[in-house]
Design a protein around this motif. Structure first.
Motif, PDB file in Angstrom:
ATOM      1  N   TYR A  56       0.782  -1.622  -0.109  1.00  0.00           N
ATOM      2  CA  TYR A  56      -0.161   0.362  -0.025  1.00  0.00           C
ATOM      3  C   TYR A  56       0.258   1.266  -0.314  1.00  0.00           C
ATOM      4  N   LEU A  57       2.322   0.891  -0.080  1.00  0.00           N
ATOM      5  CA  LEU A  57       2.937   2.047  -0.282  1.00  0.00           C
ATOM      6  C   LEU A  57       3.066   2.331  -1.835  1.00  0.00           C
ATOM      7  N   LEU A  58       3.574   3.932  -1.593  1.00  0.00           N
ATOM      8  CA  LEU A  58       3.245   3.731  -3.419  1.00  0.00           C
ATOM      9  C   LEU A  58       4.040   4.943  -3.635  1.00  0.00           C
ATOM     10  N   LEU A  59       5.434   4.713  -4.431  1.00  0.00           N
ATOM     11  CA  LEU A  59       6.333   5.432  -4.844  1.00  0.00           C
ATOM     12  C   LEU A  59       6.529   6.470  -5.152  1.00  0.00           C
ATOM     13  N   LEU A  60       7.015   7.803  -4.774  1.00  0.00           N
ATOM     14  CA  LEU A  60       6.748   8.812  -5.769  1.00  0.00           C
ATOM     15  C   LEU A  60       7.808   9.533  -6.419  1.00  0.00           C
ATOM     16  N   ASP A  61       7.970   9.200  -7.323  1.00  0.00           N
ATOM     17  CA  ASP A  61       9.356  10.013  -8.116  1.00  0.00           C
ATOM     18  C   ASP A  61       9.140  11.347  -8.181  1.00  0.00           C
ATOM     19  N   CYS A  62       9.984  12.115  -7.689  1.00  0.00           N
ATOM     20  CA  CYS A  62       9.907  13.713  -7.869  1.00  0.00           C
ATOM     21  C   CYS A  62      11.090  14.629  -8.317  1.00  0.00           C
ATOM     22  N   SER A  63      11.587  13.739  -8.779  1.00  0.00           N
ATOM     23  CA  SER A  63      12.961  14.423  -9.872  1.00  0.00           C
ATOM     24  C   SER A  63      13.016  14.669 -10.708  1.00  0.00           C
ATOM     25  N   ALA A  64      11.154  15.230 -10.750  1.00  0.00           N
ATOM     26  CA  ALA A  64      10.842  16.535 -11.876  1.00  0.00           C
ATOM     27  C   ALA A  64      11.122  17.901 -11.374  1.00  0.00           C
ATOM     28  N   LEU A  65      11.143  17.741 -10.094  1.00  0.00           N
ATOM     29  CA  LEU A  65      11.124  19.188  -9.457  1.00  0.00           C
ATOM     30  C   LEU A  65      12.081  19.761  -9.380  1.00  0.00           C
ATOM     31  N   GLY A  66      13.338  18.712  -9.773  1.00  0.00           N
ATOM     32  CA  GLY A  66      15.053  19.854  -9.781  1.00  0.00           C
ATOM     33  C   GLY A  66      14.678  19.775  -7.771  1.00  0.00           C
TER      34      GLY A  66
END
Length: 147
Positions: free
Chosen positions: A78-88
């Motif tokens: 139930y743990l969703l991984l969020l890729d935030c690399s595009a936020l810089g």
């Protein structure tokens, strides 16, 4: 064995529960575990469906409203991984964005190594209203970073 009253009662208890590996819990824990295994199927199915719907909600919301945060759907959690690399953002800035600005407390990717520093891990096994509120706050905060 004093809690059983006598040796014969303890022997009956051990004979029944030792094969189920439930001997070492309390009587209440043993009964609750047995009830879950014998009668908990419908509850478990409903809980899994609810969590799956929550995952789909967050994935859809982010795709529609916060595309800079890319979710990676889990296969067995139930743990969703969020890729935030595009936020810089630097890892510390990313953590501040989630915790201080959006008031969301995920697991910070940096906990899992340098390769994961641009990720956040979000628990989706919560009430939908909690996720809706959190996603609204995340959207508002990310808009200030990306605009």
């Amino acid at each position: 064995w004093l809690a059983f009253g006598d040796a014969a009662m303890k022997a009956r208890y051990v004979a029944r529960y030792e094969p189920t590996s439930q001997l070492y819990g309390s009587t209440f824990a043993t009964e609750a575990t047995l009830a879950a295994y014998t009668k908990g199927g419908p509850w478990l199915a409903a809980a899994k469906a609810y969590i799956e719907a929550n995952l789909e909600y967050v994935i859809g919301f982010l795709a529609a409203h916060v595309p800079a945060v890319r979710p990676i759907k889990p296969q067995a959690t139930y743990l969703l991984l969020l890729d935030c690399s595009a936020l810089g953002l630097a890892p510390a800035e990313l953590d501040a964005l989630f915790v201080e600005k959006a008031r969301i407390l995920p697991s910070h990717g940096a906990q899992f190594g340098d390769d994961a520093a641009q990720f956040q891990r979000l628990n989706c096994a919560v009430a939908r209203s909690v996720l809706e509120e959190a996603m609204g706050r995340l959207r508002a905060v990310v808009e200030t970073v990306t605009s």
